[in-house]
Structure formats: structure tokens, C-alpha cells
Design an enzyme around this catalytic site. Structure first.
Site, short mmCIF file in Angstrom:
data_model
loop_
_atom_site.label_atom_id
_atom_site.label_comp_id
_atom_site.label_asym_id
_atom_site.label_seq_id
_atom_site.Cartn_x
_atom_site.Cartn_y
_atom_site.Cartn_z
N ASP A 127 -138.86 -27.60 4.81
CA ASP A 127 -138.11 -27.13 5.96
C ASP A 127 -138.76 -25.84 6.46
O ASP A 127 -138.21 -24.75 6.35
CB ASP A 127 -136.64 -26.89 5.57
CG ASP A 127 -135.96 -28.17 5.14
OD1 ASP A 127 -135.79 -29.07 5.99
OD2 ASP A 127 -135.60 -28.29 3.96
N ALA A 136 -126.81 -33.46 -3.51
CA ALA A 136 -127.67 -34.65 -3.58
C ALA A 136 -129.04 -34.25 -4.12
O ALA A 136 -130.08 -34.58 -3.54
CB ALA A 136 -127.78 -35.35 -2.23
N HIS A 167 -132.56 -33.64 -5.98
CA HIS A 167 -133.66 -34.49 -6.39
C HIS A 167 -134.75 -33.62 -6.98
O HIS A 167 -134.55 -32.40 -7.19
CB HIS A 167 -134.17 -35.34 -5.22
CG HIS A 167 -134.44 -34.55 -3.97
ND1 HIS A 167 -135.41 -33.57 -3.91
CD2 HIS A 167 -133.87 -34.59 -2.73
CE1 HIS A 167 -135.45 -33.05 -2.69
NE2 HIS A 167 -134.52 -33.64 -1.96
N GLU A 168 -135.92 -34.20 -7.23
CA GLU A 168 -136.99 -33.46 -7.89
C GLU A 168 -137.46 -32.26 -7.06
O GLU A 168 -137.92 -31.26 -7.62
CB GLU A 168 -138.16 -34.40 -8.18
CG GLU A 168 -139.37 -33.74 -8.82
CD GLU A 168 -139.07 -33.00 -10.11
OE1 GLU A 168 -139.79 -32.04 -10.42
OE2 GLU A 168 -138.10 -33.40 -10.82
N GLY A 169 -137.34 -32.35 -5.75
CA GLY A 169 -137.70 -31.20 -4.93
C GLY A 169 -136.82 -30.00 -5.22
O GLY A 169 -137.29 -28.86 -5.34
N HIS A 170 -135.51 -30.24 -5.34
CA HIS A 170 -134.60 -29.16 -5.71
C HIS A 170 -134.88 -28.66 -7.13
O HIS A 170 -134.84 -27.46 -7.39
CB HIS A 170 -133.15 -29.63 -5.62
CG HIS A 170 -132.71 -30.06 -4.26
ND1 HIS A 170 -132.47 -31.38 -3.93
CD2 HIS A 170 -132.47 -29.35 -3.14
CE1 HIS A 170 -132.09 -31.46 -2.68
NE2 HIS A 170 -132.09 -30.24 -2.17
N LEU A 175 -140.07 -35.55 -0.55
CA LEU A 175 -138.74 -35.78 -1.10
C LEU A 175 -137.67 -35.20 -0.18
O LEU A 175 -137.79 -34.08 0.32
CB LEU A 175 -138.62 -35.15 -2.48
CG LEU A 175 -139.31 -35.89 -3.62
CD1 LEU A 175 -139.22 -35.10 -4.92
CD2 LEU A 175 -138.69 -37.27 -3.82
N SER A 191 -133.12 -35.67 0.59
CA SER A 191 -131.86 -36.34 0.29
C SER A 191 -131.63 -37.52 1.23
O SER A 191 -130.92 -38.47 0.87
CB SER A 191 -130.71 -35.35 0.40
OG SER A 191 -130.87 -34.28 -0.50
N VAL A 203 -142.50 -31.01 -2.46
CA VAL A 203 -142.70 -31.98 -3.53
C VAL A 203 -142.73 -33.37 -2.90
O VAL A 203 -141.86 -33.71 -2.08
CB VAL A 203 -141.59 -31.89 -4.59
CG1 VAL A 203 -141.78 -32.96 -5.67
CG2 VAL A 203 -141.58 -30.50 -5.22
#
Length: 327
Positions: A151, A29, A31-34, A185, A187, A177
Site C-alpha cells: 500500500d 484477515a 496472512h503471511e504479509g501481516h 498477498l 486479504s 510479500v
């Protein structure tokens, strides 16, 4: 699509590598953070290195009643994001591949730090996290591994595990992010309705309020010594992207832990009266070395962390603060 997709340990071992290998571990899933993690990994290893993204929804870290079954699984979209961000390969194993024969009898224990904050609300969670991270570090054999600072407790435990158990990989944290409104951000953000999202903004607003209260306390102390008001980097910063930019730099210099906690708590208490309400699990100002609460005279880097539920969705967030001169 040029990104290589492998589903087995044998396929992973068959990947050719020249320079450094970096790994970014995810549950999908993306997103921009990943994407920010992947870009950071790409920058680190350069064009001759290799970036491997793992996509695996780890059943060991979900407790009873948590969202394992509804956790989003979007591999096709994940591959597009991973490739665009600079990944060379995606390792997307099945549960049987990671845990042959079922759930492992032998697991990594997160120890006392894993029982605090998140661990207190999710017993056994960090044992499951560290077990899968250890397995994936063995399988991917990276030179460096990147994890998000959102985290924070997880990052601290992974760093400690790598040190205590002599994993050869370097562990690197990447700043959180945020969206334009300041929401970190995640999931799980996709579970929020429009009304729930408005309530959820209280998490980041509480953190920013705590930071700014601490900055004012630091600025007042500086002004008493200099005869002037705080300005420049000591002046309050805006929320949203401004807050995210500040967070990506050094931890904010603040003073007075009680002022930080009180300002953050005020925002969260107000959000408890919204519709839908915010249900707070914890607000904590902790030492990142062991995630115990800091004393009033603390000096050095601390983490202001919050966890809460909005509707059926549980969210976490944190920021880093620097109290006085480093110890």
C-alpha cells in the site's frame, strides 16, 4: 494462547510495557504479509519490547459500493497468526470504541497527494485511513509503527502525516510479500476464483516486465560504455520468489521511464482480452514524494503502481525502481 486480547482503550492503557512498543495496524484477515510485518516489529523491539497488533475494519475508508459488509472478519484465526509471528497483544476494538458517538465530525485531510491515483478512484478513502491511523497512534502510543509497502500511497501519506503533525512514532515500511507465482498477498485474494486468479497475475507480471525492460535499457547503456553485456545484479530476475527477494533488497536500477511504462502496459493490455478480463484503473510511474508522474529525465527512486479489477475484486500492486544516480 499467551497473546493478550484487549477490546477497549482502557484495556490498552493497562498493558504493561518495558522496552520499545511497536504497533502493526491491520483490518484483520491476517496472512503471511501481516505475519512478516509482525516478525519485523518483533525483531526491531527485541525480547524486552512489546508488539501490539490492531485489528479493526475501519468504516471510514470504504466508499459507496465497496466491500465493507463482506470484508472478512476472522479474529480467532488472526489471534493464532499474530501470536505465532511474535505479537504480545492484539487490540480489537468495536466501531463504537474507536468512534464513540458515531462517525467523527473532525477528520484528517490527506491533501492533494490523497486525491491522486487511489484517491481519484476512491474519493475520501485516504481521509478515512489517516483519521483512523491518527487515532490508533494516539491510543497505542508506539515508539515505532510498521506498514506494508504494497500500500505504497498509504505508507507515503502516513509517513507525511507523522512528519507534518509531529507524531512521535517512527514510521517504517516493510517490503511486499508475494506468493510463489508473484501475486502480492492481500486479504482480497480470497475473493478470486481460480480463473480470476490467473488473470490477476497480470498485475505483478506487468510490474516485473516494466522493471526488466528498464534494466535492459540500463544494461544496454552500461554495455555501450563497457563493451559487454549486463550480468550479475543487472541481469533479468525470475518472477515469483526471485522477484520478491529482489524487491526486499534495494530498488532495481533501471533507465528510460517510457520503456518501463510500455512494457508494463503491454502485459495489461493482453490481460484485458483474457476470460475473465482484467479491467485497468491505472498504471502509473510516480515520484514517491508526492505521487505525481515522473518526467523522462527523472533520477532517483520511483514507484511503478497498478490497480485493476478482476471480476468484482479490486487489487493493487507496486514495485520500487531507481532511475540513474540518486538526486
Amino acid at each position: 494462547m499467551t497473546v493478550q486480547v484487549v477490546h477497549t482503550a482502557d484495556g490498552l492503557r493497562a498493558l504493561t510495557r518495558a522496552g520499545e512498543r511497536a504497533v502493526v495496524m491491520t483490518m484483520g484477515a491476517l496472512h503471511e504479509g501481516h505475519a512478516a510485518l509482525i516478525r519485523t516489529a518483533r525483531d526491531r523491539v527485541g525480547p524486552d519490547g512489546q508488539v501490539v497488533v490492531t485489528v479493526f475494519v475501519n468504516p471510514l475508508q470504504f466508499g459507496a459500493g465497496e466491500d465493507l459488509d463482506r470484508y472478512p472478519r476472522t479474529l480467532d484465526a488472526d489471534l493464532v497468526i499474530a501470536e505465532k509471528a511474535g505479537a504480545d497483544a492484539v487490540f480489537a476494538p468495536s466501531a463504537d470504541e474507536v468512534y464513540p458517538g458515531g462517525e467523527p465530525e473532525v477528520r484528517i485531510s490527506a491533501g492533494p497527494m490523497g486525491e491522486r491515483l487511489e484517491g481519484a478512484y476512491r474519493p475520501g478513502h485516504f481521509d478515512g485511513v489517516l483519521t483512523v491511523v491518527a487515532k490508533l497512534l494516539h491510543l497505542t502510543a508506539p515508539d515505532v509503527a510498521f506498514y506494508g509497502q504494497k500500500d505504497a500511497q498509504q505508507l507515503a501519506l502516513i509517513t507525511r502525516m507523522a512528519r507534518d503533525l509531529n507524531f512521535p512514532a517512527e514510521i517504517v515500511g516493510v517490503p511486499t510479500v508475494r506468493e510463489d507465482d508473484g501475486l502480492a498477498l492481500s486479504s482480497r485474494n480470497r475473493y478470486l476464483s481460480a480463473d480470476e486468479r490467473r488473470t490477476a497475475l497480470a498485475l505483478s507480471r506487468a510490474l516485473f516486465a516494466g522493471r526488466e525492460s528498464g534494466r535492459r535499457a540500463a544494461g544496454s547503456a552500461a554495455a555501450e560504455g563497457s563493451g559487454g553485456a549486463p550480468s550479475g545484479p543487472d541481469a533479468p530476475a525470475a518472477e515469483g520468489q526471485g522477484a520478491a527477494a529482489a524487491e526486499a533488497a534495494a530498488p532495481a536500477e533501471v533507465a528510460d521511464p517510457e520503456a518501463v511504462r510500455a512494457a508494463a502496459r503491454q502485459v495489461l493490455d493482453a490481460a484485458a482480452g483474457l476470460e475473465p478480463p482484467l479491467s485497468l484503473d491505472y498504471l502509473a510511474l510516480v515520484d514517491p514524494a508526492d505521487f505525481t508522474g515522473i518526467p523522462p529525465d527523472f533520477r532517483g527512486e520511483a514507484i511503478l503502481a497498478v490497480a485493476a479489477r478482476v471480476g468484482t475484486t479490486r487489487l493493487i500492486d507496486n514495485i520500487r525502481l531507481e532511475f540513474g544516480a540518486a538526486r
